[in-house]
Design a protein around this motif. Structure first.
Motif, mmCIF file in Angstrom:
data_model
loop_
_atom_site.group_PDB
_atom_site.id
_atom_site.type_symbol
_atom_site.label_atom_id
_atom_site.label_comp_id
_atom_site.label_asym_id
_atom_site.label_seq_id
_atom_site.Cartn_x
_atom_site.Cartn_y
_atom_site.Cartn_z
ATOM 1 N N LEU A 35 0.917 -1.015 -0.106
ATOM 2 C CA LEU A 35 -0.232 -0.002 -0.028
ATOM 3 C C LEU A 35 0.885 1.296 0.071
ATOM 4 C CD1 LEU A 35 -2.588 -0.950 2.553
ATOM 5 C CD2 LEU A 35 -2.916 -0.770 -0.012
ATOM 6 N N ALA A 36 1.927 1.097 0.648
ATOM 7 C CA ALA A 36 2.594 2.285 0.816
ATOM 8 C C ALA A 36 3.494 2.613 -0.553
ATOM 9 C CB ALA A 36 4.066 2.323 1.842
ATOM 10 N N ALA A 37 3.842 1.788 -1.282
ATOM 11 C CA ALA A 37 4.165 1.940 -2.621
ATOM 12 C C ALA A 37 3.441 2.241 -3.840
ATOM 13 C CB ALA A 37 5.075 0.597 -3.153
ATOM 14 N N MET A 38 2.109 2.467 -3.676
ATOM 15 C CA MET A 38 1.250 2.538 -4.790
ATOM 16 C C MET A 38 0.228 3.614 -4.524
ATOM 17 S SD MET A 38 -0.932 -1.061 -4.186
ATOM 18 C CE MET A 38 -1.739 -0.722 -5.595
ATOM 19 N N PRO A 39 0.501 4.994 -4.210
ATOM 20 C CA PRO A 39 -0.426 5.950 -4.122
ATOM 21 C C PRO A 39 -1.272 6.256 -5.337
ATOM 22 C CG PRO A 39 1.630 6.817 -4.064
ATOM 23 C CD PRO A 39 1.832 5.386 -3.900
ATOM 24 N N GLY A 40 -2.577 6.505 -5.263
ATOM 25 C CA GLY A 40 -3.434 6.715 -6.295
ATOM 26 C C GLY A 40 -3.666 5.510 -7.132
ATOM 27 N N LYS A 41 -3.378 4.414 -6.738
ATOM 28 C CA LYS A 41 -3.662 3.059 -7.571
ATOM 29 C C LYS A 41 -4.498 2.220 -6.776
ATOM 30 C CE LYS A 41 0.973 3.284 -9.562
ATOM 31 N NZ LYS A 41 2.199 2.383 -9.966
ATOM 32 N N HIS A 42 -5.181 0.967 -7.305
ATOM 33 C CA HIS A 42 -6.162 0.440 -6.836
ATOM 34 C C HIS A 42 -5.434 -0.919 -6.304
ATOM 35 C CE1 HIS A 42 -10.254 -1.443 -7.915
ATOM 36 N NE2 HIS A 42 -10.239 -1.118 -6.863
ATOM 37 N N PHE A 43 -5.960 -1.203 -5.100
ATOM 38 C CA PHE A 43 -5.557 -2.497 -4.403
ATOM 39 C C PHE A 43 -6.781 -3.351 -3.983
ATOM 40 C CE2 PHE A 43 -4.081 -5.022 -0.801
ATOM 41 C CZ PHE A 43 -2.956 -5.548 -1.229
ATOM 42 N N VAL A 44 -6.891 -4.504 -4.212
ATOM 43 C CA VAL A 44 -7.837 -5.519 -4.024
ATOM 44 C C VAL A 44 -7.396 -6.648 -3.090
ATOM 45 C CG1 VAL A 44 -9.890 -7.158 -4.859
ATOM 46 C CG2 VAL A 44 -9.172 -4.931 -6.224
ATOM 47 N N THR A 45 -7.825 -6.672 -2.023
ATOM 48 C CA THR A 45 -7.340 -7.948 -1.142
ATOM 49 C C THR A 45 -8.539 -9.027 -0.919
ATOM 50 O OG1 THR A 45 -6.017 -8.154 1.047
ATOM 51 C CG2 THR A 45 -8.154 -6.862 1.167
ATOM 52 N N THR A 46 -8.060 -9.750 -0.330
ATOM 53 C CA THR A 46 -9.105 -11.139 -0.197
ATOM 54 C C THR A 46 -9.317 -11.340 1.445
ATOM 55 O OG1 THR A 46 -8.025 -12.052 -2.120
ATOM 56 C CG2 THR A 46 -9.451 -13.557 -0.843
ATOM 57 N N THR A 47 -10.382 -11.657 1.918
ATOM 58 C CA THR A 47 -10.642 -12.342 3.083
ATOM 59 C C THR A 47 -11.406 -13.472 3.000
ATOM 60 O OG1 THR A 47 -12.528 -10.469 3.479
ATOM 61 C CG2 THR A 47 -10.429 -9.955 4.322
ATOM 62 N N GLY A 48 -12.745 -13.455 3.374
ATOM 63 C CA GLY A 48 -13.578 -14.736 3.514
ATOM 64 C C GLY A 48 -14.862 -14.470 3.904
ATOM 65 N N ALA A 49 -15.660 -15.747 3.736
ATOM 66 C CA ALA A 49 -16.999 -15.578 4.040
ATOM 67 C C ALA A 49 -17.152 -15.662 5.645
ATOM 68 C CB ALA A 49 -17.789 -17.075 3.476
ATOM 69 N N PRO A 50 -16.009 -15.928 6.440
ATOM 70 C CA PRO A 50 -16.404 -15.958 7.772
ATOM 71 C C PRO A 50 -16.542 -14.444 8.354
ATOM 72 C CG PRO A 50 -14.967 -17.705 7.618
ATOM 73 C CD PRO A 50 -15.143 -16.900 5.976
ATOM 74 N N ARG A 51 -16.204 -13.253 7.682
ATOM 75 C CA ARG A 51 -16.336 -12.060 7.974
ATOM 76 C C ARG A 51 -17.598 -11.751 8.042
ATOM 77 N NH1 ARG A 51 -15.354 -8.784 10.708
ATOM 78 N NH2 ARG A 51 -15.690 -6.817 9.426
ATOM 79 N N ALA A 52 -18.684 -12.371 7.297
ATOM 80 C CA ALA A 52 -19.987 -12.141 7.394
ATOM 81 C C ALA A 52 -20.742 -12.725 8.457
ATOM 82 C CB ALA A 52 -20.528 -12.558 6.044
ATOM 83 N N ARG A 53 -21.586 -12.122 8.823
ATOM 84 C CA ARG A 53 -22.440 -12.893 10.122
ATOM 85 C C ARG A 53 -22.951 -14.011 9.433
ATOM 86 N NH1 ARG A 53 -27.925 -12.976 11.068
ATOM 87 N NH2 ARG A 53 -28.342 -11.742 9.381
ATOM 88 N N SER A 54 -22.777 -15.213 10.538
ATOM 89 C CA SER A 54 -23.169 -16.552 10.345
ATOM 90 C C SER A 54 -24.918 -16.560 10.113
ATOM 91 C CB SER A 54 -22.881 -17.469 11.386
ATOM 92 O OG SER A 54 -23.327 -18.568 10.796
ATOM 93 N N SER A 55 -25.343 -16.763 8.799
ATOM 94 C CA SER A 55 -26.598 -16.883 8.545
ATOM 95 C C SER A 55 -27.118 -17.898 7.664
ATOM 96 C CB SER A 55 -27.103 -15.461 8.262
ATOM 97 O OG SER A 55 -28.495 -15.424 7.369
ATOM 98 N N ARG A 56 -28.202 -18.497 7.610
ATOM 99 C CA ARG A 56 -28.829 -19.431 6.780
ATOM 100 C C ARG A 56 -29.351 -18.751 5.369
ATOM 101 N NH1 ARG A 56 -30.713 -24.843 9.521
ATOM 102 N NH2 ARG A 56 -28.437 -24.376 10.316
ATOM 103 N N ALA A 57 -29.653 -17.566 5.540
ATOM 104 C CA ALA A 57 -30.278 -16.689 4.520
ATOM 105 C C ALA A 57 -28.874 -15.718 4.405
ATOM 106 C CB ALA A 57 -31.343 -15.848 5.235
ATOM 107 N N PRO A 58 -28.669 -15.663 2.930
ATOM 108 C CA PRO A 58 -27.629 -14.800 2.397
ATOM 109 C C PRO A 58 -27.544 -13.275 2.952
ATOM 110 C CG PRO A 58 -28.414 -15.828 0.455
ATOM 111 C CD PRO A 58 -29.627 -16.179 1.737
ATOM 112 N N VAL A 59 -26.413 -12.839 3.489
ATOM 113 C CA VAL A 59 -26.346 -11.570 4.070
ATOM 114 C C VAL A 59 -25.443 -10.651 3.090
ATOM 115 C CG1 VAL A 59 -26.433 -12.516 6.460
ATOM 116 C CG2 VAL A 59 -24.210 -12.306 5.479
ATOM 117 N N ALA A 60 -25.835 -9.395 3.258
ATOM 118 C CA ALA A 60 -25.018 -8.588 2.443
ATOM 119 C C ALA A 60 -23.676 -7.987 3.349
ATOM 120 C CB ALA A 60 -25.823 -7.293 2.458
ATOM 121 N N GLU A 61 -23.039 -7.124 2.540
ATOM 122 C CA GLU A 61 -21.524 -6.883 2.901
ATOM 123 C C GLU A 61 -21.459 -6.346 4.182
ATOM 124 O OE1 GLU A 61 -21.445 -7.783 -1.562
ATOM 125 O OE2 GLU A 61 -22.631 -6.452 -0.060
#
Length: 238
Positions: A35-61
């Motif tokens: 991040l420090a090396a790319m001012p003004g640019k686009h950075f896309v990272t990856t986490t995962g489903a466990p960051r969303a609330r555990s739910s049987r119905a689909p949840v939004a971000e």
């Protein structure tokens, strides 16, 4: 090296991860350097489903899990990118990834072969969203090309009951399918068993709004279709 590579490009898609207990620290150091090396640019990272609330119905971000427990570091990892000064930050949250003989599904098939049985915890009615690896790749490209920011779920339309996923895993491994208790699962396979026993249903409406459609997964019949399709390289006789 990471900083130099990040600074030389127009954008970065970060999907790498270590597998040890040092993963949070390694990820934080690597991402901070890029991040420090790319001012003004686009950075896309990856986490995962466990960051969303555990739910049987689909949840939004924005419907997220509590920032506690062994995966609390994912919240910090997301914030690091989304609040980075001068960088257009985005986060991709994949659920259970499958396709081309790889992903977490390959580990489930391999474990079932080793154990001689495929197991799900409890009644197996908990649901997980899924995505084919080729559709996931298109999702990254879509967010990067459109230079969009924020959090994006990447998931097929309908979450799958874990019992159905494991039944397909058992078929691919050529072994019987059995239920077992969560306590037995945790004793044998550790925290991973706990994650698989939770609900992880994601609503990918934000990404669909950018024009993304899960074409590859639909073409092979979803995760269960992939596990029964020799061309997807999961079956024991493939």
């Amino acid at each position: 090296m990471l900083a130099a590579a990040a600074g030389a490009g127009d954008g970065v898609v970060h999907t790498a991860a270590t597998t040890g207990a040092d993963r949070p620290a390694v990820d934080a150091a690597a991402v901070a350097a890029m991040l420090a090396a790319m001012p003004g640019k686009h950075f896309v990272t990856t986490t995962g489903a466990p960051r969303a609330r555990s739910s049987r119905a689909p949840v939004a971000e924005d419907d997220t899990a509590a920032e506690a427990g062994p995966l609390a570091w994912l919240a910090a990892a997301e914030a690091r990118v989304l609040t980075a000064a001068g960088v257009r930050g985005a986060v991709i949250r994949p659920p259970m990834v499958y396709g081309d003989g790889g992903g977490p599904v390959a580990g489930l098939v391999g474990r079932a072969r080793e154990d001689g049985v495929a197991r799900y915890a409890g009644d197996g009615l908990n649901r997980w969203s899924t995505v084919h690896v080729a559709d996931l790749a298109v999702a990254y490209a879509t967010v990067l090309e459109q230079r969009d920011t924020g959090v994006f779920h990447v998931a097929e339309h309908t979450p799958e009951p874990m019992a159905d996923i494991v039944a397909a895993v058992g078929g691919a491994a050529g072994v019987p399918v059995r239920p077992w208790s969560l306590e037995e699962a945790l004793q044998t396979h550790g925290p991973l068993a706990g994650y698989l026993a939770m609900d992880a249903a994601l609503d990918a409406g934000r990404l669909r709004g950018l024009g993304w459609v899960p074409r590859f997964g639909e073409a092979v019949g979803g995760i269960r279709g992939a596990l029964t399709n020799p061309a997807q390289a999961y079956r024991i006789n493939a």
